[in-house]
Every structure is written in structure tokens, then in C-alpha cells.
Design a protein around this motif. Sequence first.
Motif, PDB file in Angstrom:
ATOM      1  N   LEU A 177       0.920  -1.263   0.055  1.00  0.00           N
ATOM      2  CA  LEU A 177       0.100  -0.036  -0.139  1.00  0.00           C
ATOM      3  C   LEU A 177       0.850   1.334   0.071  1.00  0.00           C
ATOM      4  O   LEU A 177       0.538   2.086  -0.940  1.00  0.00           O
ATOM      5  CB  LEU A 177      -0.951   0.122   1.087  1.00  0.00           C
ATOM      6  CG  LEU A 177      -1.911   1.322   1.265  1.00  0.00           C
ATOM      7  CD1 LEU A 177      -2.851   1.192   0.204  1.00  0.00           C
ATOM      8  CD2 LEU A 177      -2.620   1.181   2.695  1.00  0.00           C
ATOM      9  N   GLY A 188       2.245   1.737  -3.541  1.00  0.00           N
ATOM     10  CA  GLY A 188       1.224   2.347  -4.233  1.00  0.00           C
ATOM     11  C   GLY A 188       0.780   3.743  -4.039  1.00  0.00           C
ATOM     12  O   GLY A 188       0.666   4.601  -4.976  1.00  0.00           O
ATOM     13  N   THR A 200      -2.576   1.217  -9.510  1.00  0.00           N
ATOM     14  CA  THR A 200      -3.837   0.413  -9.436  1.00  0.00           C
ATOM     15  C   THR A 200      -3.497  -1.026  -9.354  1.00  0.00           C
ATOM     16  O   THR A 200      -3.931  -1.678  -8.525  1.00  0.00           O
ATOM     17  CB  THR A 200      -4.727   0.629 -10.748  1.00  0.00           C
ATOM     18  OG1 THR A 200      -4.972   2.038 -10.844  1.00  0.00           O
ATOM     19  CG2 THR A 200      -6.004  -0.170 -10.696  1.00  0.00           C
ATOM     20  N   PHE A 259      -2.778  -1.582  -5.644  1.00  0.00           N
ATOM     21  CA  PHE A 259      -3.734  -1.626  -4.961  1.00  0.00           C
ATOM     22  C   PHE A 259      -4.437  -2.804  -5.024  1.00  0.00           C
ATOM     23  O   PHE A 259      -5.288  -3.199  -4.235  1.00  0.00           O
ATOM     24  CB  PHE A 259      -4.798  -0.487  -5.234  1.00  0.00           C
ATOM     25  CG  PHE A 259      -4.175   0.901  -4.732  1.00  0.00           C
ATOM     26  CD1 PHE A 259      -3.138   0.976  -3.644  1.00  0.00           C
ATOM     27  CD2 PHE A 259      -4.759   2.015  -5.570  1.00  0.00           C
ATOM     28  CE1 PHE A 259      -2.590   2.075  -3.480  1.00  0.00           C
ATOM     29  CE2 PHE A 259      -4.198   3.318  -4.908  1.00  0.00           C
ATOM     30  CZ  PHE A 259      -3.015   3.350  -3.919  1.00  0.00           C
TER      31      PHE A 259
END
Length: 224
Positions: free
Chosen positions: A99, A102, A183, A186
Motif C-alpha cells: 500500500l 502504491g 492500480t 492496490f
Amino acid sequence: MPTKLMMIFVGLDFVFAGCGGLLLGFSLMSEQRMRESPRVDNVTENLLLGQCPLTGGVVNAVFIFVTFLLSLPALFLPANRGWLRTQGWLVVICATFTLGLGLAVWVDTLQTRAHLGELWQREAPLIQSLLQQKFDCCGYFNSTAPPFVQDGTCINSLVAAQKGGCIGPFSSFANRYLDLIFTAAFGIVGVDALLVLCVAMVLQYRSEQERYRHIDEKNGLGGL
């Protein structure tokens, strides 16, 4: 006979490992690609990949593989809960790491134009010329600010003024490309979240099975 829950758990565990493989492959291939000689067809991607935390991606992938290996005892020891708890916490750490990677890429997309302007000014005239050829533009903001590089696309000041600057097509391409990267990151976090939920359900299931076994033993059924 394995339960549906265990089959889902095993499937998600292997998908989790596969996400680590994708992350490692992308990071290593990107680093290898960045070492190639700059060309019109690779200059933009290489510049953008240079802004991504590729080393962090490799480290994250290693953590994922270690977590997967430590999860194997939980698969082969149907009554064990300790390995499951360890796996659950490690998956949370991996998800947090992914995370963070990202989010780092996502934050860059919020200031794309400013970052690309700084990047443009740092690059050599050869790179600027390749970008002009790729996007059929001259200069970054326009042909005079900063000055364009004279090449086959921007032959002279008149042609350069008519073509306009590279800020529009360059930033649009960068946003689309970086959107795909964060993306995907995630998406991996989503797989991690599903695996954590599955680990919690397997823990609950094994806890109930242990409780029923103790009840059967007290009733003289020998834990059957």
C-alpha cells in the motif's frame, strides 16, 4: 476431504504468492529495461519507471515469498493455529508495504506536471529530443520555455512554435502509465485483505473444531 474454506484458503495463498512473483518480475524487468539505450519507443517509460520505488518492490516481493513459505506449515498441520496467526500478521505487513508503494506512485500523479517539468530540465538534450519526437512537440511548456532542442521534429523556430509544447501529451501519458502501476499495487493489497479475512475464518474454524474435540473427550467419545 478438505473443506471449501480450506480450498479457498489454499487458492488465495497461491494467488498471494503469484502477486509476489508479478511484483518481483515487474521490478526486475523495469530495472533491466532502464539500463537499455534510450530510444523513442522506450524513453518515456524509462523516465517514469525511474521515479517508481522499484527497489522497494523487490524487497516487498521477498517479504511476500517468505510469508508464503511460512504459511506452508499451516496448510499441512490442520490443527495448528500458531502458524496461521504468524501468517496473518505477516500478510498485514506485506499489505501495508505494498500500500505504501502504491500510495507513493499515486501521490506523484497528483503533481505530475510539476514533477515532469523538473524531470525535463534535468535531462540531457538527447532525451529531450527523443521526447519531442515521441509526442511530436517542441520544448516543455512551449518552444521557448524552456527552449526546444533542434532535431528532425523541431526543425526551426517556426515549426516549433506551430507544434506547441510537450507538457500536455507528456503528462497525459505519464498519468495513464502511472495509474496502471498504482492500480496494480492496490489490487495486490485487495488480494492481501482477502487472504487476511480467510486466515481469520480458518482460525475460527480450527478453534471451533478444537472446542468440539474437547467436548467429545469430556463425553467419553475420545475426540472423535
